[in-house]
Design an enzyme around this catalytic site. Structure first.
Site, PDB file in Angstrom:
ATOM      1  N   CYS A   1       0.849  -1.182   0.000  1.00 13.11           N
ATOM      2  CA  CYS A   1       0.000   0.000   0.000  1.00 13.11           C
ATOM      3  C   CYS A   1       0.890   1.239   0.000  1.00 13.11           C
ATOM      4  O   CYS A   1       2.105   1.154   0.152  1.00 13.11           O
ATOM      5  CB  CYS A   1      -0.907   0.022   1.228  1.00 13.11           C
ATOM      6  SG  CYS A   1      -2.026  -1.395   1.353  1.00 13.11           S
TER       7      CYS A   1
ATOM      8  N   GLY B   1       1.864  -3.084   4.718  1.00 10.76           N
ATOM      9  CA  GLY B   1       2.575  -4.282   5.138  1.00 10.76           C
ATOM     10  C   GLY B   1       1.635  -5.368   5.596  1.00 10.76           C
ATOM     11  O   GLY B   1       0.467  -5.422   5.193  1.00 10.76           O
TER      12      GLY B   1
ATOM     13  N   TYR C   1      10.054  -4.225  -8.527  1.00  4.82           N
ATOM     14  CA  TYR C   1       8.754  -3.985  -9.133  1.00  4.82           C
ATOM     15  C   TYR C   1       7.960  -2.827  -8.537  1.00  4.82           C
ATOM     16  O   TYR C   1       7.471  -1.971  -9.261  1.00  4.82           O
ATOM     17  CB  TYR C   1       7.908  -5.255  -9.044  1.00  4.82           C
ATOM     18  CG  TYR C   1       6.485  -5.115  -9.540  1.00  4.82           C
ATOM     19  CD1 TYR C   1       6.193  -5.157 -10.894  1.00  4.82           C
ATOM     20  CD2 TYR C   1       5.432  -4.937  -8.654  1.00  4.82           C
ATOM     21  CE1 TYR C   1       4.891  -5.021 -11.364  1.00  4.82           C
ATOM     22  CE2 TYR C   1       4.120  -4.799  -9.108  1.00  4.82           C
ATOM     23  CZ  TYR C   1       3.851  -4.842 -10.455  1.00  4.82           C
ATOM     24  OH  TYR C   1       2.577  -4.709 -10.916  1.00  4.82           O
TER      25      TYR C   1
ATOM     26  N   THR D   1       7.767  -1.394 -15.905  1.00  6.31           N
ATOM     27  CA  THR D   1       8.809  -1.545 -14.884  1.00  6.31           C
ATOM     28  C   THR D   1      10.123  -2.067 -15.433  1.00  6.31           C
ATOM     29  O   THR D   1      11.191  -1.748 -14.914  1.00  6.31           O
ATOM     30  CB  THR D   1       8.314  -2.498 -13.775  1.00  6.31           C
ATOM     31  OG1 THR D   1       6.953  -2.248 -13.519  1.00  6.31           O
ATOM     32  CG2 THR D   1       9.117  -2.312 -12.506  1.00  6.31           C
TER      33      THR D   1
ATOM     34  N   ASP E   1      11.021  -8.844 -18.639  1.00  8.71           N
ATOM     35  CA  ASP E   1      10.070  -8.422 -17.617  1.00  8.71           C
ATOM     36  C   ASP E   1      10.792  -8.312 -16.290  1.00  8.71           C
ATOM     37  O   ASP E   1      11.880  -8.878 -16.105  1.00  8.71           O
ATOM     38  CB  ASP E   1       8.904  -9.400 -17.511  1.00  8.71           C
ATOM     39  CG  ASP E   1       7.629  -8.734 -16.998  1.00  8.71           C
ATOM     40  OD1 ASP E   1       7.701  -7.559 -16.591  1.00  8.71           O
ATOM     41  OD2 ASP E   1       6.571  -9.384 -16.999  1.00  8.71           O
TER      42      ASP E   1
END
Length: 500
Positions: free
Chosen positions: A2, A102, A257, A303, A365
């Site tokens: 988050c 978390g 990421y 990414t 990737d």
């Protein structure tokens, strides 16, 4: 995973918290929320959806006050109802609201104790609410109308004693100030910034320093593992190391990421780390495939771009943008439920035929988790006319569940679990597949000035830095948080403790 933010300012903070949340939107797209305090009154708006959808002009006008916290949510537990949007609030003592990034690994046990011994009511199945009630229970012991920074730090120390896992927290005690703290291992990030104005100093806490930079706050430092910082209502900063740092082990997946490339976490540039990932992976391809017949290197946006460009330069191969991305579709990895992730891939990416037709392409990737997205992308490349499709992952094989707030809970859903690299290549449809070595990933993320010697690499290595993860815990986690369990929960047939 988050995104969290907290500000104590000399003027209204509503717009600035909103702007910070838009910068942190990549960390969570399920829900968003802001709570501000105005002369002892709490003002709140939260709901499901993106930041821009949750907050309209009339909501912003109602968020009055010079202090507040905000949150963007990514649901690791698969719960998708509005009741679990953060920040959470309890009215006693003082009025406390909290936003959390978390996962508490002992949330179930804590919930039982809170209900049985602390006589506290839990309204949701989120471990964030558990954490809030632990903090409230400890502040309840103060018993005076006004709390001091010493009282705050005593309560934070007790939270550290009771809570285990990876967490970064911002909390606001109405009429007193904003508190921030970080788990003793520093798994989840939290940075402190300052803005010096004519009317006094303003302070800000956020998951990533890009949110500070965008608002004109100067980064002061990362909050240390096991440290609590408290900005009182007058804008004065107080800090205390509440528990000794056991091992400073930031989550390495932040660099792979989650974090924005322009972020600096624990004095490590995410962009430079990804560059070094590309360099080391290119060297491995040189060793492993000396007779490579790659015509073009193509990143899977967004990414992996930094790593892919560096790989192409070192290998001496053309770099091309072969996929056009619809930027109005969310990040597929953090979408709740496999069905939603699968449907999003073709809506999100469209292959540019000219870059694939008749060529041997190397797709790059950042990682491969469940493998279904990779398989669909490889299928897109073949449909666009690629002769051969090779695949490179800037991260090692993801073979173990993550228990610190990333949605990798079920080993049975990880494509690399129990499979060799050759078997994974067949599973996703690649002609060959190359993974980054874990030692190379760690080396890519290390930096001399950062003083970080190790990371949480649990999803790659199976080594859990908190030391409290047992096979029984992982079995319960998989039962509770697999995609199958999430599907049942959405139909209301399964009730389990969750996480944020």
């Amino acid at each position: 995973m988050c995104g969290i933010v907290g500000i104590v300012g000399t003027g209204p903070v509503n717009q600035r918290i909103y702007d910070a949340l838009t910068v942190l939107q990549h960390r969570g797209q399920d829900a968003a929320g802001i709570i501000t305090a105005d002369q002892g009154e709490m003002c709140v708006r939260k709901g499901q959806g993106l930041v821009r959808d949750v907050f309209q002009q009339h909501h912003m006008l109602e968020l009055r006050g010079n202090a507040g916290i905000g949150h963007v949510r990514y649901p690791t537990a698969g719960r998708d109802n509005a009741s679990e949007a953060q920040p959470f609030y309890v009215n006693a003592p003082y009025g406390i609201c909290l936003a959390h990034n978390g996962n508490l690994t002992n949330a179930t046990e804590l919930a039982e104790v809170l209900i049985r011994e602390d006589r506290r009511h839990l309204n949701t199945e989120s471990d964030s609410e558990v954490l809030l009630n632990v903090l409230a229970s400890e502040l309840q012991r103060v018993g005076t109308p006004r709390i001091t920074p010493a009282d705050i730090f005593a309560a934070a120390s007790a939270v550290y004693r009771r809570c285990r896992g990876g967490y970064a927290v911002v909390a606001m005690v109405i009429g007193h100030g904003v508190l921030g703290f970080r788990d003793p291992n520093g798994i989840r990030p939290l940075v402190l910034g300052i803005n010096r104005t004519r009317r006094g100093d303003e302070y800000m806490l956020a998951s990533e320093n890009v949110a500070l930079n965008m608002l004109g706050f100067e980064p002061v430092r990362d909050v240390a593992p096991g440290e609590a910082v408290f900005i009182d209502e007058h804008g004065r900063l107080h800090a205390q190391q509440c528990v000794a740092t056991v091992r400073h082990t930031p989550c390495i997946f932040e660099y792979v990421y989650f974090a924005r490339p322009d972020s600096i976490i624990d004095n490590i540039s995410v962009y430079r780390a990804r560059m070094r990932m590309g360099e080391r992976l290119a060297e491995k391809i040189r060793r492993t495939y000396p007779d490579r017949d790659i015509d073009v290197v193509i990143p899977i946006p967004d990414t992996s771009r930094t790593s892919a460009l560096q790989m192409a330069q070192i290998l001496g191969i053309k770099y091309r943008e072969g996929f056009n991305k619809n930027r109005y579709i969310g990040r597929t990895f953090i979408m709740p439920g496999q069905e939603m992730r699968e449907k999003s891939v073709r809506r999100k990416l469209n292959a540019i035929d000219l870059e694939f037709r008749g060529k041997n392409v190397l797709l790059v990737d950042d990682s491969i988790v469940r493998g279904t997205t990779s398989a669909q992308i490889i299928e897109l490349a073949r449909e666009a006319g690629a002769r051969k499709v090779y695949f490179a992952s800037a991260a090692p094989p993801v073979r173990f569940p993550n228990v610190y707030g990333i949605d990798m809970p079920a080993a049975s859903e990880l494509v690399a679990a129990g499979r060799t690299e050759e078997e994974v290549a067949r599973q996703i449809g690649a002609d060959w597949l190359v993974y980054q070595d874990l030692s190379d990933l760690v080396a890519a993320c290390q930096h001399d000035d950062a003083k970080i010697v190790e990371f949480d690499t649990s999803c790659f290595s199976g080594e859990y830095v908190t030391g409290d993860i047992t096979p029984e815990y992982l079995a319960r986690l998989e039962l509770a948080r697999s995609d199958e369990a999430k599907a049942r929960r959405r139909t209301g047939s399964l009730k389990v403790a969750g996480a944020a």
